[in-house]
Scaffold this motif. Structure first.
Motif, short mmCIF file in Angstrom:
data_model
loop_
_atom_site.label_atom_id
_atom_site.label_comp_id
_atom_site.label_asym_id
_atom_site.label_seq_id
_atom_site.Cartn_x
_atom_site.Cartn_y
_atom_site.Cartn_z
N THR A 129 0.82 -1.21 0.10
CA THR A 129 0.02 -0.14 -0.07
C THR A 129 0.93 1.22 0.00
N VAL A 130 1.77 1.40 0.87
CA VAL A 130 2.76 2.43 0.89
C VAL A 130 3.45 2.62 -0.47
N GLU A 131 3.95 1.54 -1.00
CA GLU A 131 4.41 1.65 -2.56
C GLU A 131 3.62 2.28 -3.48
N LYS A 132 2.26 1.75 -3.55
CA LYS A 132 1.25 1.89 -4.33
C LYS A 132 0.79 3.40 -4.46
N PHE A 133 0.85 3.79 -3.10
CA PHE A 133 0.50 5.58 -2.90
C PHE A 133 1.57 6.42 -2.98
N GLY A 134 2.84 5.90 -3.49
CA GLY A 134 3.96 6.96 -3.77
C GLY A 134 4.90 6.90 -2.43
N GLY A 135 4.88 6.13 -1.61
CA GLY A 135 5.97 5.94 -0.61
C GLY A 135 7.20 5.36 -1.18
N THR A 136 8.34 5.48 -0.64
CA THR A 136 9.46 4.79 -1.24
C THR A 136 9.85 3.83 0.06
N ILE A 137 10.15 2.67 -0.08
CA ILE A 137 10.85 1.90 0.94
C ILE A 137 12.37 2.29 1.37
N SER A 138 12.73 2.74 2.42
CA SER A 138 14.19 3.05 2.62
C SER A 138 14.76 2.02 3.27
N THR A 139 14.10 1.14 4.12
CA THR A 139 14.56 0.00 4.83
C THR A 139 13.83 -1.24 4.54
N PRO A 140 14.19 -2.07 3.68
CA PRO A 140 13.05 -3.32 3.57
C PRO A 140 12.72 -4.14 4.94
N ILE A 141 11.94 -4.78 4.94
CA ILE A 141 11.42 -5.59 5.96
C ILE A 141 12.60 -6.57 6.60
N PHE A 142 12.76 -6.21 7.80
CA PHE A 142 13.69 -6.95 8.73
C PHE A 142 13.16 -7.43 9.87
N SER A 143 13.73 -8.48 10.75
CA SER A 143 13.07 -8.83 11.89
C SER A 143 14.00 -8.26 13.08
N PHE A 144 13.30 -8.28 14.18
CA PHE A 144 14.01 -7.80 15.55
C PHE A 144 13.18 -8.66 16.60
#
Length: 119
Positions: free
Chosen positions: A80-95
């Motif tokens: 959704t973030v990408e669809k509406f113009g957001g840019t992923i700056s840090t891909p999904i990661f686990s903590f």
């Protein structure tokens, strides 16, 4: 003397108020109230706040506070973030205890989204 103080409101810069509003309206169904041409406010999103017209941006690497949104479906929220113009700056990661990603909204502000580990 104790003053039961809690976080109540957050204000963020926005290079382009219409683009910022459009992103959060479209991606997350937020609603806004405009207070003149240089300020817009949101509420009922876990923490009330607003965006003000500014050439600055909010970025954790520069020392700004990082606002983190919670979701039940991290992958769907990232799409959704990408669809509406957001840019992923840090891909999904686990903590320990969860997973998250960071994104930049159209005015340049950094946000993060997280979910519990088993989501």
């Amino acid at each position: 003397m104790s003053h039961n103080l809690k976080l109540n409101y957050v204000e963020l810069p926005s290079r382009d108020l219409p683009a910022t509003k459009r992103f959060f309206e479209d991606a997350f169904s937020w609603t806004f109230i405009d207070y003149g041409p240089d300020y817009t406010a949101f509420n009922d999103q876990g923490l009330d706040g607003g965006f003000y017209k500014s050439d600055l941006t909010s970025n954790a690497a520069a020392g700004a506070a990082l606002l983190v949104l919670k979701t039940d479906n991290l992958e769907a929220t990232q799409s959704t973030v990408e669809k509406f113009g957001g840019t992923i700056s840090t891909p999904i990661f686990s903590f320990p205890g969860g997973r998250r990603f960071h994104f930049i909204e159209p005015s340049g502000n950094e946000f993060a989204v997280w979910c519990l580990e088993d989501s």
